[in-house]
Each structure stands twice: as structure tokens, then as C-alpha cells.
Motif scaffolding. Structure first.
Motif, PDB file in Angstrom:
ATOM      1  N   GLY A 163       0.803  -1.224   0.000  1.00  0.00           N
ATOM      2  CA  GLY A 163       0.000   0.000   0.000  1.00  0.00           C
ATOM      3  C   GLY A 163       0.834   1.272   0.000  1.00  0.00           C
ATOM      4  O   GLY A 163       0.308   2.360   0.244  1.00  0.00           O
ATOM      5  N   MET A 164       2.133   1.147  -0.303  1.00  0.00           N
ATOM      6  CA  MET A 164       3.020   2.322  -0.285  1.00  0.00           C
ATOM      7  C   MET A 164       2.542   3.411  -1.236  1.00  0.00           C
ATOM      8  O   MET A 164       2.482   4.583  -0.881  1.00  0.00           O
ATOM      9  N   GLU A 165       2.187   3.013  -2.453  1.00  0.00           N
ATOM     10  CA  GLU A 165       1.805   4.010  -3.454  1.00  0.00           C
ATOM     11  C   GLU A 165       0.536   4.759  -3.036  1.00  0.00           C
ATOM     12  O   GLU A 165       0.453   5.983  -3.149  1.00  0.00           O
ATOM     13  N   ALA A 166      -0.457   4.021  -2.513  1.00  0.00           N
ATOM     14  CA  ALA A 166      -1.702   4.663  -2.068  1.00  0.00           C
ATOM     15  C   ALA A 166      -1.446   5.572  -0.867  1.00  0.00           C
ATOM     16  O   ALA A 166      -2.038   6.650  -0.746  1.00  0.00           O
ATOM     17  N   THR A 218      -9.705  11.653   1.294  1.00  0.00           N
ATOM     18  CA  THR A 218     -10.517  10.505   1.688  1.00  0.00           C
ATOM     19  C   THR A 218     -10.597   9.412   0.616  1.00  0.00           C
ATOM     20  O   THR A 218     -10.459   8.221   0.935  1.00  0.00           O
ATOM     21  N   PRO A 219     -10.815   9.737  -0.676  1.00  0.00           N
ATOM     22  CA  PRO A 219     -10.828   8.654  -1.680  1.00  0.00           C
ATOM     23  C   PRO A 219      -9.536   7.838  -1.688  1.00  0.00           C
ATOM     24  O   PRO A 219      -9.576   6.608  -1.855  1.00  0.00           O
ATOM     25  N   PHE A 220      -8.413   8.495  -1.487  1.00  0.00           N
ATOM     26  CA  PHE A 220      -7.127   7.790  -1.473  1.00  0.00           C
ATOM     27  C   PHE A 220      -6.991   6.956  -0.199  1.00  0.00           C
ATOM     28  O   PHE A 220      -6.361   5.897  -0.199  1.00  0.00           O
ATOM     29  N   ASP A 221      -7.611   7.426   0.877  1.00  0.00           N
ATOM     30  CA  ASP A 221      -7.591   6.678   2.137  1.00  0.00           C
ATOM     31  C   ASP A 221      -8.445   5.418   2.022  1.00  0.00           C
ATOM     32  O   ASP A 221      -8.090   4.356   2.549  1.00  0.00           O
ATOM     33  N   VAL A 222      -9.590   5.516   1.330  1.00  0.00           N
ATOM     34  CA  VAL A 222     -10.448   4.349   1.107  1.00  0.00           C
ATOM     35  C   VAL A 222      -9.666   3.281   0.336  1.00  0.00           C
ATOM     36  O   VAL A 222      -9.655   2.103   0.704  1.00  0.00           O
ATOM     37  N   VAL A 223      -8.994   3.701  -0.734  1.00  0.00           N
ATOM     38  CA  VAL A 223      -8.196   2.764  -1.540  1.00  0.00           C
ATOM     39  C   VAL A 223      -7.082   2.147  -0.703  1.00  0.00           C
ATOM     40  O   VAL A 223      -6.836   0.934  -0.756  1.00  0.00           O
ATOM     41  N   LYS A 224      -6.408   2.969   0.086  1.00  0.00           N
ATOM     42  CA  LYS A 224      -5.307   2.467   0.928  1.00  0.00           C
ATOM     43  C   LYS A 224      -5.816   1.399   1.901  1.00  0.00           C
ATOM     44  O   LYS A 224      -5.187   0.352   2.083  1.00  0.00           O
TER      45      LYS A 224
END
Length: 297
Positions: A163-166, A218-224
Motif C-alpha cells: 500500500g506504499m503508493e496509495a 478521503t478517496p485515497f484513504d479508502v483505496v489504501k
């Protein structure tokens, strides 16, 4: 006798202020982070809102579950927040020098915040991964050490950077919004004449920055959360792998609102949390300035 030129506070002062602020914030708001993660890991149509998720955890798993996974963030918060504010200070000075500007501008403030967030993400990933694994409702891990042993045994030491990239994108967008808004809000507010007024200004600007940063990331946090919460099967490509394709997958399968799962508990934590962060940082730096005396500013 010539007046000594003002000097910025040493690195250790920014490091310590960031560390104290981070621990203060997480001890105050951690249960909201657990609720946020649970909501983000839930695929399909959301079954519960924030209050429903909170009461469900307490009813089915006990109030202690709201603090499950607290150790990794606590261990992380000191270096994470310290790196956040120290790297923001470093990049701010660097970009000021490169641009030839005499003082910070809105554009430089955003660029500085994004760079600080990117720097911070490299420190954060292993701790975030362990925390997500422990916060998951289906988790059977005994504790942080058990998670680390399991990941290293299955995936090797680099597995701790899943999950580094996210995480990179999550922190870049949050810090850009946070520090950029702090600059803008401070410029709009009346200059404080008292220490109490200064604390109020810091809390307000930090809270606004926390809200905007949360709305952006938040969208990036959901993906992470989805990437780090998934169980990897050998020989299969994970459903959620890279950030931007994962954003499209979630939006296509669950609708655009799914990208904001967990937004309410997240913003309830990070808006006032951002205010607490800035308030404690500025207060602690003020203590350092008083202790060190002139010429530190």
C-alpha cells in the motif's frame, strides 16, 4: 553592538513539537479512526453510518475494540508528526531559497505541504499496514508483533510496505490541503494581540486545514484501506492494486459516494485534530523559543 540576526529554531525543536502534538491528537481521537477503517473496508452498499458502526462495535465486540490497533499508531505518531512538521519546515526553507521569495506564498505553502506529505508517507506505511490488519473486524491476530511476523513470513520484509503508493498519494493530498489552508486562513484572520488569541487562530486555521485535507484525501484513504486490508492469494492479482485504477473500480462498482466511506468519522477526527495538532505544535515551539531566548524565532 549590532543586533544578532534572528535564527529559525533547530531541527530538534520542530521534531519534538511534532511528536508531542501527534501523541496528543491520537490519544484524543483514536476510536474515530477505528470506525472510519471499518466503514472503508466494507464493500458494497454501506450497512451502517458512523453512529451505527460505533454502536455495533461496542455492542458486538466491547468498548475495548475501539482501541484495538492503538500500539502501532502510538509508536508511529511521534516519528510521523515529527517528520511532518520538520520536513514541512525543511521543504519550506528549500523552496523559499529556490524561488527567491522573501516570505511564504500560497503556492509555495501548498508545494511545501505536498512535499512534506510525500516525505512522511515513507515513514508511515508499515505502521499503517499493521494498524489496518488489527482494526479489521475479521482480524484474528494477537497483536502488532503477530501481524509483522505473519507478513514477513508470507511476503518478506518488503511486504511491510504494502500500500506504499496509495499511502504516498493520501499523505501528499492531505498535507497539501492542510498546510495550504493554514496559510490562507491565517492571512484572512485578524492578527492576534494576545497569546489566547494566537491559540484560537491556530486552532481555527488548523481545523479548517484538517477539513480540507480530509476532503481531498478521503478517496485515497479508502483505496489504501482496501489494499492494506486485503488478504493476498499466491498467483492472483489483487482486486485493488494501484491507486487510480482502484478509484475507478470502486466508483464503477459501488458508486462515487463509496469513495467517501468513513468521511464523517475521519473529518470529525482530523478537522479538530488538525486544530489540536497546530495548537500543540505552536505552543511547544513557543516554549522552546522562550527557553532558548533570542535570536531564535
Amino acid at each position: 553592538m549590532p543586533t544578532e540576526q534572528p535564527k529559525p529554531l533547530p531541527f530538534i525543536a520542530n521534531f519534538t513539537a511534532g511528536a508531542i502534538a501527534g501523541v496528543s491528537e491520537i490519544l484524543t481521537f483514536y476510536p474515530l479512526d477505528v470506525v472510519k477503517t471499518r466503514m472503508q473496508l466494507e464493500t458494497g452498499k454501506a450497512k451502517h453510518g458512523m453512529v451505527g458502526s460505533l454502536t455495533s462495535i461496542i455492542r458486538e465486540e466491547g468498548i475495548g475494540r475501539l482501541y484495538r490497533g492503538l500500539v502501532p499508531p502510538l509508536l508511529l505518531e511521534a516519528p510521523k508528526r515529527a517528520v511532518k512538521f520538520a520536513s514541512n519546515d525543511f521543504w519550506g526553507k528549500t523552496f523559499l531559497g529556490m524561488s527567491g521569495e522573501s516570505k511564504m506564498t500560497q503556492q509555495l505553502s501548498i508545494l511545501t505541504g505536498c512535499s512534506a506529505g510525500a516525505t512522511e508517507s515513507f515513514v508511515v506505511v508499515p505502521f499503517e499496514l499493521v494498524k489496518i490488519k488489527l482494526q479489521d473486524k475479521t482480524s484474528t491476530f494477537a497483536g502488532p508483533v503477530d501481524v509483522v511476523k505473519h507478513i514477513v513470513r508470507k511476503e518478506g520484509i518488503l511486504g511491510l510496505y504494502g500500500g506504499m503508493e496509495a499511502t504516498f498519494w493520501r499523505h501528499l493530498w492531505w498535507n497539501g490541503g492542510y498546510f495550504g489552508c493554514i496559510f490562507q486562513v491565517r492571512s484572512l484572520m485578524k492578527k492576534a494581540d494576545t497569546p489566547q488569541g494566537q491559540l484560537f487562530n491556530n486552532f481555527v486555521s488548523g481545523s479548517v486545514g484538517g477539513f480540507v485535507g480530509t476532503a481531498l484525501n478521503t478517496p485515497f484513504d479508502v483505496v489504501k484501506s482496501r489494499i492494506q486490508g486485503a488478504t493476498k492469494a499466491p498467483g492472483t492479482v489483487p482486486k485493488y492494486n494501484w491507486t487510480y485504477p482502484a478509484l475507478l473500480t470502486i466508483m464503477r462498482e459501488e458508486g462515487p459516494t463509496a469513495l467517501y466511506k468513513g468521511f464523517v468519522p475521519k473529518v470529525l477526527r482530523l478537522a479538530p485534530g488538525g486544530g489540536v495538532l497546530l495548537l500543540v505544535v505552536e505552543f511547544t515551539l513557543g516554549v522552546f523559543r522562550k527557553a532558548l531566548g533570542p535570536p531564535y524565532i
